[in-house]
Structure formats: C-alpha cells, structure tokens
Design an enzyme around this catalytic site. Structure first.
Site, short mmCIF file in Angstrom:
data_model
loop_
_atom_site.label_atom_id
_atom_site.label_comp_id
_atom_site.label_asym_id
_atom_site.label_seq_id
_atom_site.Cartn_x
_atom_site.Cartn_y
_atom_site.Cartn_z
N GLY A 105 -29.57 -11.13 13.67
CA GLY A 105 -29.98 -11.23 15.01
C GLY A 105 -29.48 -11.26 16.28
O GLY A 105 -28.54 -11.12 16.08
N GLY A 106 -29.90 -12.91 16.39
CA GLY A 106 -28.46 -12.82 17.84
C GLY A 106 -27.49 -13.05 17.95
O GLY A 106 -27.15 -12.51 18.92
N GLU A 135 -41.01 -12.24 11.42
CA GLU A 135 -41.98 -11.97 12.65
C GLU A 135 -43.31 -10.70 12.38
O GLU A 135 -43.85 -10.54 13.56
CB GLU A 135 -41.44 -11.13 14.02
CG GLU A 135 -39.93 -12.63 14.52
CD GLU A 135 -38.45 -12.18 14.59
OE1 GLU A 135 -38.74 -10.62 14.82
OE2 GLU A 135 -37.78 -13.22 15.32
N HIS A 181 -39.82 -7.95 7.68
CA HIS A 181 -39.20 -9.47 8.30
C HIS A 181 -40.32 -10.44 8.69
O HIS A 181 -41.50 -9.89 9.08
CB HIS A 181 -38.60 -8.47 9.80
CG HIS A 181 -37.79 -9.66 10.46
ND1 HIS A 181 -38.08 -10.53 11.03
CD2 HIS A 181 -36.26 -9.98 10.74
CE1 HIS A 181 -37.04 -11.65 11.77
NE2 HIS A 181 -36.07 -11.24 11.24
N GLU A 192 -35.05 -15.36 4.56
CA GLU A 192 -34.57 -15.76 5.71
C GLU A 192 -35.65 -16.62 5.88
O GLU A 192 -36.66 -16.40 6.08
CB GLU A 192 -34.99 -14.46 6.95
CG GLU A 192 -34.11 -13.00 6.68
CD GLU A 192 -33.82 -13.16 8.06
OE1 GLU A 192 -33.03 -12.53 8.26
OE2 GLU A 192 -35.26 -11.70 8.28
N GLY A 222 -33.44 -17.86 13.97
CA GLY A 222 -33.91 -17.41 16.05
C GLY A 222 -34.23 -19.03 15.97
O GLY A 222 -34.18 -19.44 17.60
N ASN A 242 -29.97 -6.71 12.98
CA ASN A 242 -31.21 -6.44 13.73
C ASN A 242 -31.25 -6.82 14.74
O ASN A 242 -31.69 -8.50 15.59
CB ASN A 242 -32.17 -7.89 13.00
CG ASN A 242 -33.62 -7.67 13.34
OD1 ASN A 242 -33.81 -6.35 13.74
ND2 ASN A 242 -34.44 -8.14 13.06
N TRP A 243 -31.22 -6.10 16.13
CA TRP A 243 -31.48 -6.37 17.63
C TRP A 243 -32.97 -6.68 17.53
O TRP A 243 -32.47 -7.12 19.26
CB TRP A 243 -30.78 -4.76 18.33
CG TRP A 243 -29.20 -4.42 18.36
CD1 TRP A 243 -28.40 -5.36 16.85
CD2 TRP A 243 -28.39 -3.41 18.63
NE1 TRP A 243 -27.18 -4.74 17.16
CE2 TRP A 243 -27.73 -3.38 17.85
CE3 TRP A 243 -29.20 -2.25 19.06
CZ2 TRP A 243 -26.49 -3.11 17.89
CZ3 TRP A 243 -28.28 -1.04 19.87
CH2 TRP A 243 -26.78 -1.93 19.38
N LYS A 244 -33.53 -6.88 16.94
CA LYS A 244 -34.85 -7.19 17.62
C LYS A 244 -34.96 -6.32 18.35
O LYS A 244 -34.84 -4.35 18.72
CB LYS A 244 -35.00 -8.41 17.74
CG LYS A 244 -34.64 -9.07 16.66
CD LYS A 244 -35.34 -10.68 16.82
CE LYS A 244 -34.54 -11.59 15.18
NZ LYS A 244 -35.07 -12.28 15.23
N SER A 253 -30.20 -17.69 11.55
CA SER A 253 -29.05 -18.34 12.28
C SER A 253 -27.84 -17.82 11.90
O SER A 253 -26.57 -19.28 11.63
CB SER A 253 -29.49 -19.94 13.13
OG SER A 253 -30.90 -20.02 14.12
C1 PEP Z 1 -33.54 -12.42 11.93
O1 PEP Z 1 -34.30 -12.39 12.39
O2 PEP Z 1 -33.33 -11.50 10.74
C2 PEP Z 1 -32.42 -13.02 12.50
C3 PEP Z 1 -31.52 -13.60 11.17
O3 PEP Z 1 -32.15 -13.91 13.25
P1 PEP Z 1 -31.50 -15.44 14.08
O4 PEP Z 1 -30.37 -14.73 13.36
O5 PEP Z 1 -31.26 -14.78 15.09
O6 PEP Z 1 -31.69 -16.32 13.16
#
Ligand code: PEP
Length: 246
Positions: A228-229, A97, A95, A167, A173, A9-11, A207
């Site tokens: 994500g990251g 967010e 998600h 999640e 994040g 997920n590049w956000k 994470s």
């Molecule tokens: C996400 O945004 O779905 C996510 C899991 O982010 P991160 O891996 O950065 O925690």
C-alpha cells in the site's frame, strides 16, 4: 517453482500529474529487475491513463475492486468486462478496507472472485484477521472461513487461477508488520487449506517497506507482496521489487 509477484495498491491516491511522475521515475530502473512480476492498481478513473503509461514496460495493470455483475442498473459500480477492456490483468477482491468500511461479506467477495475469473482476469483475494481476532485466538478460523467461501464457489482449479494476499488488518497502514515467522505461519496455514490448489501464489501485505521486504520474501510460503503506502513512492516500491528478486 512459484515466481515472485509484487502488487502496488494505490488506494484512493494519485492525480494525473502524480501518476505520471511516479511511473516516469519507477519504470526505467524497474526494467532491470528480473524474475519478478510487478503490477500497480490505481483508482478506476486513472486506469486508462496508467495503462497508456505502462505501455512498453512489463508492469501489469490491476484494479482495486469491482461489482460481481457484468453490467446493469448498479449506479457507481464497475464490471469485470470493463476492467478487462481497460487493460487490467489483476483485480483485488475483499481488501480489508472493502470488508470493514463497505460491509463486504465472505460471500460477496467470493462472487466478485468468480466474476473476475469469468472475465479472464486474475483475482487477488485479500484475507486477514483483526487485532481482536488475533488476540482471542480466532485468526486461523477467520482466515479459513474467508478462503473456504471462495473455494466453495470456484473450486480448487478456480482459486489456483488467482492469487491470495494475506494481510493482517492490524498491520495495514499502521507501520506494524507481522514478523517473518508470524507471516510464514499463516501462509503455511493458508496453503494447507488449499489442497489441490496449494501452488496458488500467496502474497503478504501489511506495512511492507524496503527494510523488511527481503526477510518476508525469503520465507518459503511467501510469494511476494501487496504493497500500500510504500507503492506511492518510486524509490520505496522499487526497493521492494528488488528485494523480491531471487
Ligand atoms: C494494503 O492496503 O493492501 C496494504 C498492505 O497497505 P500498507 O502497505 O500501507 O500497509
């Protein structure tokens, strides 16, 4: 047996140049990773570019959000048919967010899940509790509510055509990860809620990094990851995809 799935997920990150460099570095070594389905979800403006860059690879394209209506007077929104036309296979819905920053309710998320199914695409339903909910003991009830809202709308067969991503909001994040046992316990709880749809893939997100991915993916009810990251850097995303190989 359920296969493994890893979704990046590049956000709201990337640029024409950065996307090209990331995929040029990622795709050649990723071709040697067998038995893992991999997808990336860039921001909407880059879907066509990334679709073209993925051509000839086995990596699927996904989107991060959509509107539940197919088309119409919804300025700034994107419909499922448009995502299908642009080559998407997956669409994230709900998600954390989107839920926390854009006020999406369980019902809105369920409508979106149904819209993705109607377009013949695969919805990825994100669920998870906040730190306060974990601390006050309501995490399981919150997650059950998020899953049941979708089950009520699309039924067991509908949810089984999609994917669920657990999640924990406190792990997204933040660098904090649910440990494998904590994650497994919630995944088992989600699977128990699914009844006839118990074979639905359930990903863990929050994470995930190269150094914790293998232990998470080794849990019996964890079918891969939503990343994500670490999906923004070829080396770390590749290492996570490798960790999903059985
Ligand atoms: C996400 O945004 O779905 C996510 C899991 O982010 P991160 O891996 O950065 O925690």
């Amino acid at each position: 047996m359920r296969g493994k799935l890893v979704i990046g997920n590049w956000k709201m990150n990337g640029s024409l140049d950065a996307n090209r460099r990331l995929l040029q570095e990622l795709l050649p070594p990723l071709a040697a990773v067998k038995g893992v389905e991999v997808a990336v979800c860039p921001p909407f403006p880059y879907l066509a570019q990334v679709c073209a860059l993925l051509e000839g690879s086995s990596v699927a394209l996904g989107a991060q959000n959509l509107h539940s209506a197919g088309q119409g007077a919804f300025t700034g929104e994107v419909g499922a048919g448009m995502l299908e036309e642009l080559g998407c296979r997956y669409v994230l819905v709900g998600h954390s967010e989107r839920r926390s920053l854009f006020g999406e309710s369980d019902e809105t998320v369920a409508e979106k899940f149904e819209a993705v199914l109607r377009a013949g695409l695969v919805p990825v339903l994100c669920v998870g509790e906040t730190l306060a909910q974990r601390r006050d003991g309501s995490a399981e009830a919150v997650i059950a509510g998020q899953v049941r809202a979708v089950l009520q709308r699309v039924g067991g067969a509908g949810i089984a055509a999609g994917v669920i991503a657990y999640e924990p909001v406190w792990a997204i994040g933040t660098g904090e990860t649910a440990n494998p046992e904590q994650a497994q316990a919630v995944h088992r709880h989600i699977r128990a809620l699914l009844g006839e749809a118990a074979a639905t893939p359930i990903l863990y997100g929050g994470s995930v990094k190269p150094d914790n991915a293998a232990a998470l993916f080794a849990q019996p009810d964890i079918d891969g990851g939503l990343i994500g990251g670490a999906s923004l850097e070829a080396a770390s995303f590749l290492a996570i995809c490798r960790a999903a190989q059985s």
